[in-house]
Design an enzyme around this catalytic site. Sequence first.
Site, PDB file in Angstrom:
ATOM      1  N   LYS A  13      68.979  61.614  40.093  1.00  0.00           N
ATOM      2  CA  LYS A  13      67.573  61.943  39.805  1.00  0.00           C
ATOM      3  C   LYS A  13      67.382  63.421  39.437  1.00  0.00           C
ATOM      4  O   LYS A  13      66.685  63.731  38.470  1.00  0.00           O
ATOM      5  CB  LYS A  13      66.757  61.585  41.053  1.00  0.00           C
ATOM      6  CG  LYS A  13      65.312  61.956  41.018  1.00  0.00           C
ATOM      7  CD  LYS A  13      64.576  61.279  42.151  1.00  0.00           C
ATOM      8  CE  LYS A  13      65.165  61.549  43.518  1.00  0.00           C
ATOM      9  NZ  LYS A  13      64.786  62.845  44.100  1.00  0.00           N
ATOM     10  N   ARG A  88      57.061  61.183  48.502  1.00  0.00           N
ATOM     11  CA  ARG A  88      58.021  60.378  49.258  1.00  0.00           C
ATOM     12  C   ARG A  88      57.321  59.258  50.016  1.00  0.00           C
ATOM     13  O   ARG A  88      57.976  58.386  50.547  1.00  0.00           O
ATOM     14  CB  ARG A  88      58.758  61.236  50.295  1.00  0.00           C
ATOM     15  CG  ARG A  88      59.699  62.281  49.719  1.00  0.00           C
ATOM     16  CD  ARG A  88      60.994  61.649  49.238  1.00  0.00           C
ATOM     17  NE  ARG A  88      62.216  62.247  49.727  1.00  0.00           N
ATOM     18  CZ  ARG A  88      62.779  63.348  49.261  1.00  0.00           C
ATOM     19  NH1 ARG A  88      62.225  64.036  48.296  1.00  0.00           N
ATOM     20  NH2 ARG A  88      63.938  63.755  49.741  1.00  0.00           N
ATOM     21  N   ARG A 127      83.715  61.430  48.374  1.00  0.00           N
ATOM     22  CA  ARG A 127      84.203  62.804  48.235  1.00  0.00           C
ATOM     23  C   ARG A 127      85.204  63.157  49.337  1.00  0.00           C
ATOM     24  O   ARG A 127      84.956  62.957  50.519  1.00  0.00           O
ATOM     25  CB  ARG A 127      83.022  63.768  48.290  1.00  0.00           C
ATOM     26  CG  ARG A 127      83.425  65.193  47.987  1.00  0.00           C
ATOM     27  CD  ARG A 127      82.249  66.012  47.626  1.00  0.00           C
ATOM     28  NE  ARG A 127      81.259  65.998  48.696  1.00  0.00           N
ATOM     29  CZ  ARG A 127      80.268  66.874  48.771  1.00  0.00           C
ATOM     30  NH1 ARG A 127      80.142  67.804  47.863  1.00  0.00           N
ATOM     31  NH2 ARG A 127      79.405  66.820  49.762  1.00  0.00           N
ATOM     32  N   ARG A 160      84.110  65.428  54.730  1.00  0.00           N
ATOM     33  CA  ARG A 160      83.088  66.167  55.492  1.00  0.00           C
ATOM     34  C   ARG A 160      82.245  65.180  56.287  1.00  0.00           C
ATOM     35  O   ARG A 160      81.993  64.071  55.825  1.00  0.00           O
ATOM     36  CB  ARG A 160      82.172  66.930  54.525  1.00  0.00           C
ATOM     37  CG  ARG A 160      82.719  68.280  54.140  1.00  0.00           C
ATOM     38  CD  ARG A 160      81.834  68.990  53.159  1.00  0.00           C
ATOM     39  NE  ARG A 160      80.413  68.657  53.327  1.00  0.00           N
ATOM     40  CZ  ARG A 160      79.456  69.124  52.537  1.00  0.00           C
ATOM     41  NH1 ARG A 160      79.761  69.934  51.542  1.00  0.00           N
ATOM     42  NH2 ARG A 160      78.203  68.796  52.721  1.00  0.00           N
ATOM     43  N   ARG A 171      71.295  58.435  56.204  1.00  0.00           N
ATOM     44  CA  ARG A 171      70.502  59.257  55.267  1.00  0.00           C
ATOM     45  C   ARG A 171      69.779  58.373  54.255  1.00  0.00           C
ATOM     46  O   ARG A 171      68.597  58.550  53.981  1.00  0.00           O
ATOM     47  CB  ARG A 171      71.433  60.253  54.565  1.00  0.00           C
ATOM     48  CG  ARG A 171      70.696  61.287  53.759  1.00  0.00           C
ATOM     49  CD  ARG A 171      71.569  62.501  53.487  1.00  0.00           C
ATOM     50  NE  ARG A 171      72.364  62.375  52.294  1.00  0.00           N
ATOM     51  CZ  ARG A 171      73.668  62.610  52.227  1.00  0.00           C
ATOM     52  NH1 ARG A 171      74.338  62.955  53.295  1.00  0.00           N
ATOM     53  NH2 ARG A 171      74.310  62.491  51.087  1.00  0.00           N
TER      54      ARG A 171
HETATM   55  P1  AMP Z   1      65.932  66.503  48.390  1.00  0.00           P
HETATM   56  O1  AMP Z   1      66.607  67.677  47.764  1.00  0.00           O
HETATM   57  O2  AMP Z   1      64.834  65.928  47.532  1.00  0.00           O
HETATM   58  O3  AMP Z   1      66.894  65.463  48.869  1.00  0.00           O
HETATM   59  O4  AMP Z   1      65.180  67.047  49.689  1.00  0.00           O
HETATM   60  C1  AMP Z   1      65.877  67.670  50.743  1.00  0.00           C
HETATM   61  C2  AMP Z   1      65.080  67.563  52.012  1.00  0.00           C
HETATM   62  O5  AMP Z   1      63.837  68.250  51.866  1.00  0.00           O
HETATM   63  C3  AMP Z   1      64.693  66.155  52.424  1.00  0.00           C
HETATM   64  O6  AMP Z   1      65.707  65.542  53.176  1.00  0.00           O
HETATM   65  C4  AMP Z   1      63.444  66.401  53.244  1.00  0.00           C
HETATM   66  O7  AMP Z   1      63.766  66.886  54.536  1.00  0.00           O
HETATM   67  C5  AMP Z   1      62.779  67.529  52.501  1.00  0.00           C
HETATM   68  N1  AMP Z   1      61.841  67.055  51.472  1.00  0.00           N
HETATM   69  C6  AMP Z   1      61.949  67.180  50.113  1.00  0.00           C
HETATM   70  N2  AMP Z   1      60.889  66.662  49.495  1.00  0.00           N
HETATM   71  C7  AMP Z   1      60.071  66.190  50.469  1.00  0.00           C
HETATM   72  C8  AMP Z   1      58.821  65.509  50.473  1.00  0.00           C
HETATM   73  N3  AMP Z   1      58.181  65.203  49.332  1.00  0.00           N
HETATM   74  N4  AMP Z   1      58.287  65.178  51.674  1.00  0.00           N
HETATM   75  C9  AMP Z   1      58.904  65.473  52.824  1.00  0.00           C
HETATM   76  N5  AMP Z   1      60.088  66.082  52.896  1.00  0.00           N
HETATM   77  C10 AMP Z   1      60.678  66.447  51.726  1.00  0.00           C
END
Ligand code: AMP
Length: 215
Positions: A13, A88, A127, A160, A171
């Site tokens: 994405k 989200r 990985r 890891r 996750r």
């Molecule tokens: P990502 O890089 O999109 O996987 O985001 C990394 C982390 O940031 C996620 O695991 C969440 O903890 C937090 N995060 C990113 N976007 C959001 C969102 N829209 N709402 C809540 N937490 C977010």
Amino acid sequence: MYLILLGSPGTGKGTQANILADRFSWLHVSTGDMLREAVTAGTELGKAAKSYMDQGALVPDNVVIGMLVERINRPDAEAGFVLDGFPRNLAQAIALDEALRQQGKSIDVVLNIVVPEEDLLKRLTGRWLCPNCGEIYHSQSRPPKQAGVCDKCGTQLIQRDDDKPETVKARLEKQRTPDNLLAHFRDQKKLKDVDGQQAVDKVTADLLGAIEGSK
Ligand code: AMP
């Protein structure tokens, strides 16, 4: 145009959001990147977000929504944006709709990059790295010549903790796009699924086709 890209971790994405934003000179808004920057900079927002991010949990809506709305209200978002990682959940989607509505705007299309979970697991747990020389392998896309052994120095490869199947499964579970969010966009007739099990170029081509079809 104002776009949302949806897709689990490992669907590509972020890569696709970058490609689309570059191509059309739209702003690429990644809430994950913004939050990571805030954590590194040690801001109040970063402090509020850190413990949630460390657990792979969502940061509370009241932190994320304000940050996102402030960002897309700036002039450089006017010509167009691609949202990557937001919304989200349904509450975030409704808050976004409302913030845009106040400016006489709305989301044009929601592109959902779909990859079956078994395939994501393979991608995300593939990985392996060499604890001696740091070389990185992937069981699907860059396997070592001899399974489990570094090509360069012959050391036993390790995985890891982040890449271990139990961690990745947890996750994916926490980060799965909720059904009611998909239903919300489907009801708005904005949701378009794109097959993410293809080469990057082909996924981009399908996304471009879906964008074109939504104009
Ligand atoms: P990502 O890089 O999109 O996987 O985001 C990394 C982390 O940031 C996620 O695991 C969440 O903890 C937090 N995060 C990113 N976007 C959001 C969102 N829209 N709402 C809540 N937490 C977010």
